[in-house]
Design a protein around this motif. Structure first.
Motif, mmCIF file in Angstrom:
data_model
loop_
_atom_site.group_PDB
_atom_site.id
_atom_site.type_symbol
_atom_site.label_atom_id
_atom_site.label_comp_id
_atom_site.label_asym_id
_atom_site.label_seq_id
_atom_site.Cartn_x
_atom_site.Cartn_y
_atom_site.Cartn_z
ATOM 1 N N ASN A 4 0.347 -1.435 0.268
ATOM 2 C CA ASN A 4 -0.075 -0.117 -0.280
ATOM 3 C C ASN A 4 0.642 1.173 0.134
ATOM 4 O O ASN A 4 1.112 1.243 0.672
ATOM 5 N N VAL A 5 0.468 2.111 -0.755
ATOM 6 C CA VAL A 5 1.392 3.298 -0.823
ATOM 7 C C VAL A 5 0.591 4.300 -0.254
ATOM 8 O O VAL A 5 -0.379 4.482 0.383
ATOM 9 N N THR A 6 1.735 4.997 0.851
ATOM 10 C CA THR A 6 1.236 5.767 1.997
ATOM 11 C C THR A 6 0.903 7.555 1.400
ATOM 12 O O THR A 6 2.072 7.562 0.661
ATOM 13 N N LYS A 7 0.391 7.807 1.865
ATOM 14 C CA LYS A 7 0.040 9.267 2.048
ATOM 15 C C LYS A 7 1.869 10.348 1.446
ATOM 16 O O LYS A 7 2.537 10.851 1.067
ATOM 17 N N GLU A 8 2.821 10.255 3.295
ATOM 18 C CA GLU A 8 3.815 10.476 2.898
ATOM 19 C C GLU A 8 4.459 10.218 1.704
ATOM 20 O O GLU A 8 5.671 10.676 1.642
ATOM 21 N N GLU A 9 4.881 8.553 1.095
ATOM 22 C CA GLU A 9 5.083 8.205 0.207
ATOM 23 C C GLU A 9 4.794 8.875 -1.146
ATOM 24 O O GLU A 9 5.711 9.471 -1.836
ATOM 25 N N MET A 29 -3.869 10.619 -5.832
ATOM 26 C CA MET A 29 -2.750 9.595 -6.168
ATOM 27 C C MET A 29 -2.878 8.031 -5.296
ATOM 28 O O MET A 29 -2.060 7.807 -5.890
ATOM 29 N N VAL A 30 -2.844 8.881 -4.000
ATOM 30 C CA VAL A 30 -2.320 7.506 -3.335
ATOM 31 C C VAL A 30 -4.076 6.628 -3.097
ATOM 32 O O VAL A 30 -3.264 5.120 -4.020
#
Length: 103
Positions: A4-9, A29-30
């Motif tokens: 899972n792509v995080t907001k921080e990434e 985008m997330v």
């Protein structure tokens, strides 16, 4: 493969790419990137043991059927002096363009 792509990434990648994303764009985008990763995870589950690797689409044809997409014909290029004379800014050999990346 359930990453899972995080907001921080997303924010870090946007920073590296010099993109200014709004909070709404970051959230979108997330969501979109996680949807793509979920789809790839589905594809990863397919049984491809009987599928031969393919490096070029042109390899789909047998060697006897292989043919170029078009004839390779030499043709004259544009005259450099004429093209450069039409450019808004050049040094005679190259186009000059404004700097667009500030660091």
């Amino acid at each position: 493969m359930s990453s899972n792509v995080t907001k921080e990434e997303v924010e870090r990648v946007a920073e590296l790419a010099h993109l200014n994303l709004t909070p709404e764009e970051t959230g979108s985008m997330v969501h979109d990137l996680n949807a793509i990763l979920d789809y790839v995870a589905q594809l990863d589950q397919l049984d491809t043991t009987m599928v031969e690797p393919l490096a070029q689409v042109s390899e789909l044809n047998s060697a006897s059927e292989a043919r170029p997409l078009r004839d390779d014909v030499i043709s004259p290029s544009l005259d450099r002096a004429e093209v450069m004379s039409e450019a808004p800014d050049s040094n005679g050999s190259f186009f000059r363009v404004p700097k667009v990346i500030e660091r």
